[in-house]
Design a protein around this motif. Structure first.
Motif, PDB file in Angstrom:
ATOM      1  N   PRO A 145      42.889 105.621   7.514  1.00 44.53           N
ATOM      2  CA  PRO A 145      41.458 105.928   7.564  1.00 44.53           C
ATOM      3  C   PRO A 145      41.269 107.390   7.989  1.00 44.53           C
ATOM      4  CG  PRO A 145      41.937 103.884   8.721  1.00 44.53           C
ATOM      5  CD  PRO A 145      43.252 104.555   8.462  1.00 44.53           C
ATOM      6  N   LEU A 146      40.730 108.195   7.102  1.00 43.15           N
ATOM      7  CA  LEU A 146      40.666 109.634   7.356  1.00 43.15           C
ATOM      8  C   LEU A 146      39.722 109.982   8.498  1.00 43.15           C
ATOM      9  CD1 LEU A 146      40.650 110.947   3.676  1.00 43.15           C
ATOM     10  CD2 LEU A 146      42.596 110.654   5.240  1.00 43.15           C
ATOM     11  N   GLY A 147      38.708 109.168   8.694  1.00 43.84           N
ATOM     12  CA  GLY A 147      37.779 109.440   9.795  1.00 43.84           C
ATOM     13  C   GLY A 147      38.434 109.340  11.157  1.00 43.84           C
ATOM     14  N   LEU A 148      39.536 108.576  11.259  1.00 39.15           N
ATOM     15  CA  LEU A 148      40.285 108.483  12.512  1.00 39.15           C
ATOM     16  C   LEU A 148      41.364 109.555  12.598  1.00 39.15           C
ATOM     17  CD1 LEU A 148      40.842 104.618  12.742  1.00 39.15           C
ATOM     18  CD2 LEU A 148      39.014 105.975  13.780  1.00 39.15           C
ATOM     19  N   LEU A 149      41.981 109.868  11.457  1.00 42.86           N
ATOM     20  CA  LEU A 149      43.123 110.763  11.453  1.00 42.86           C
ATOM     21  C   LEU A 149      42.754 112.244  11.537  1.00 42.86           C
ATOM     22  CD1 LEU A 149      46.202 111.137  11.134  1.00 42.86           C
ATOM     23  CD2 LEU A 149      45.824 111.146   8.649  1.00 42.86           C
ATOM     24  N   LEU A 150      41.755 112.654  10.758  1.00 42.83           N
ATOM     25  CA  LEU A 150      41.493 114.093  10.647  1.00 42.83           C
ATOM     26  C   LEU A 150      41.014 114.752  11.935  1.00 42.83           C
ATOM     27  CD1 LEU A 150      40.148 114.744   7.054  1.00 42.83           C
ATOM     28  CD2 LEU A 150      42.465 114.453   7.909  1.00 42.83           C
ATOM     29  N   PRO A 151      40.350 114.045  12.854  1.00 40.03           N
ATOM     30  CA  PRO A 151      40.010 114.723  14.119  1.00 40.03           C
ATOM     31  C   PRO A 151      41.234 115.197  14.901  1.00 40.03           C
ATOM     32  CG  PRO A 151      38.631 112.798  13.836  1.00 40.03           C
ATOM     33  CD  PRO A 151      39.673 112.736  12.755  1.00 40.03           C
TER      34      PRO A 151
END
Length: 411
Positions: free
Chosen positions: A303-309
């Motif tokens: 899930p990019l919303g969790l990873l990218l931060p």
């Protein structure tokens, strides 16, 4: 209020609509999602109610036909080698190996019948369910038609910096009504002008041209359900983290030379940075894995919303999902586009200063490495990415937009 969503058969195009559907459901409204049978599973896993009434030719087949004809043109680009066979997906040895007249003879009427059935079945469901409002993605004619037939308001929910008023060849994604179903249902011909209102997640700095009414919304990252290991949510010991996002559809459209993670990994090998490949592990060959530098790790789907931060830079193929998620979170990005749609996304992101763009067909390892180093070392890109993130955060949340959608349905 009853709200009917209609979506095309490519998840990345409707994933940005999912938070809007959640907001409507959370506010007590009734939501249905008209989709293809293949998308009923992803829609259901998003916590929404699928209505699998849509049909039509496979999107990848349609895309491969488009690129096959592009390969027939004088001076056609051969940087990716021969195009794929539109039906089998195998690399053609010669262009004559695909029998277009035979394909058209065998499939045209069947494809048109499937499109006609999809439009008719959506209208029939809408007549029975009586939605108060229709939301559709850019490539879903079914929502436009159903709203016209029922006399209900409709809005097109954009997925990124591409809109219904594009004029660049290859970027005009609003489908034509080849079945004349709009006229058959008594609402006149289909025209892009029927898309008069859009829900737009893009701030002015990256927005598509459009003269109709825009309802601004905050982009909320969603690329399907899933989890990230707790260890991957923490920052590493002072080293920058670079995420490489690459899906499967591009290679299925353009062939294996468009799968760049091995080249990107080689380009970033030796950097004092941690590189995560967020791609399907099955797409990497044993040879690819053996050649990965020591600072590169295959993460797989996330899930990019969790990873990218947790990341300092993002590399992707110019798709709106990765680009908009990076923009919302405030991570500088490098886009390596292949198609016109991806190039438009990349160009508009780059205009904001939050991104760099290189042609994915021609970018070599040295150029990729230099661009990523610029993103990591240049404060200008970080500042522009933070400013773009602030612009997106300043837009109304999907929950706040529900009130405007109620007004649209009432008006």
């Amino acid at each position: 209020m009853r709200v009917l969503f209609t979506v095309s058969d490519y998840p990345a195009h409707y994933f940005p609509m999912v938070p809007m559907a959640w907001a409507l459901q959370s506010a007590g409204h009734d939501v249905r999602v008209a989709c293809t049978p293949e998308e009923a599973g992803p829609v259901g896993r998003a916590g929404l109610v699928p209505v699998p009434v849509l049909d039509g030719p496979d999107m990848l087949v349609r895309g491969r036909i488009f690129h096959y004809f592009a390969a027939l043109g004088e001076g056609a680009d051969r940087s990716l080698g021969m195009p794929l066979h539109p039906v089998t997906g195998q690399v053609l040895e010669k262009l004559s190996d695909f029998d277009w007249p035979g394909y058209k003879r065998e499939n045209q009427q069947r494809n048109l019948a499937a499109i006609r059935r999809s439009l008719d079945d959506t209208v029939e469901f809408a007549r029975q369910w009586r939605p108060d409002l229709v939301l559709h993605d850019l490539m879903s004619l079914e929502g436009v038609l159903a709203a016209q037939v029922l006399g209900r308001p409709a809005l097109c929910h954009l997925w990124g910096p591409l809109g219904p008023a594009e004029t660049e060849p290859g970027a005009t994604l609003v489908p034509q009504d080849h079945t004349e179903s709009f006229a058959r249902h008594g609402v006149g011909p289909m025209a892009p002008e029927l898309i008069g209102r859009v829900i737009d997640p893009c701030p002015t700095s990256i927005a598509a041209p459009f003269t109709g009414e825009r309802l601004p919304v905050r982009y909320v990252p969603y690329n399907g359900p899933g989890a990230v290991a707790a260890a991957d949510l923490g920052r590493r010991s002072g080293r920058p983290r670079i995420c490489v996002i690459w899906g499967n559809s591009l290679a299925g459209l353009l062939g294996p030379r468009s799968f760049l993670p091995p080249r990107i990994a080689a380009a970033l090998g030796g950097l004092d940075a941690e590189v995560l490949l967020a791609c399907d592990p099955a797409t990497l060959t044993d040879e690819d894995r053996a050649a990965l530098p020591g600072n590169v790790r295959v993460l797989g789907y996330a899930p990019l919303g969790l990873l990218l931060p947790t990341c300092d830079a993002v590399v992707h193929h110019g798709g709106a999902g990765g680009g908009m998620t990076a923009a919302a979170i405030g991570v500088p990005q490098l886009a390596l586009p292949f198609t016109v749609e991806q190039s438009v996304n990349a160009r508009r992101m780059a205009q904001s200063g939050a991104a760099l763009a290189l042609d994915g067909r021609t970018a070599d390892e040295a150029a990729i490495r230099a661009a990523v180093e610029s993103l990591l070392d240049g404060p200008g890109h970080r500042a522009a990415a933070a400013a773009l993130s602030a612009e997106i955060a300043d837009r109304p949340s999907p929950a706040r937009l529900v009130r405007e959608l109620l007004a649209a349905a009432a008006g």
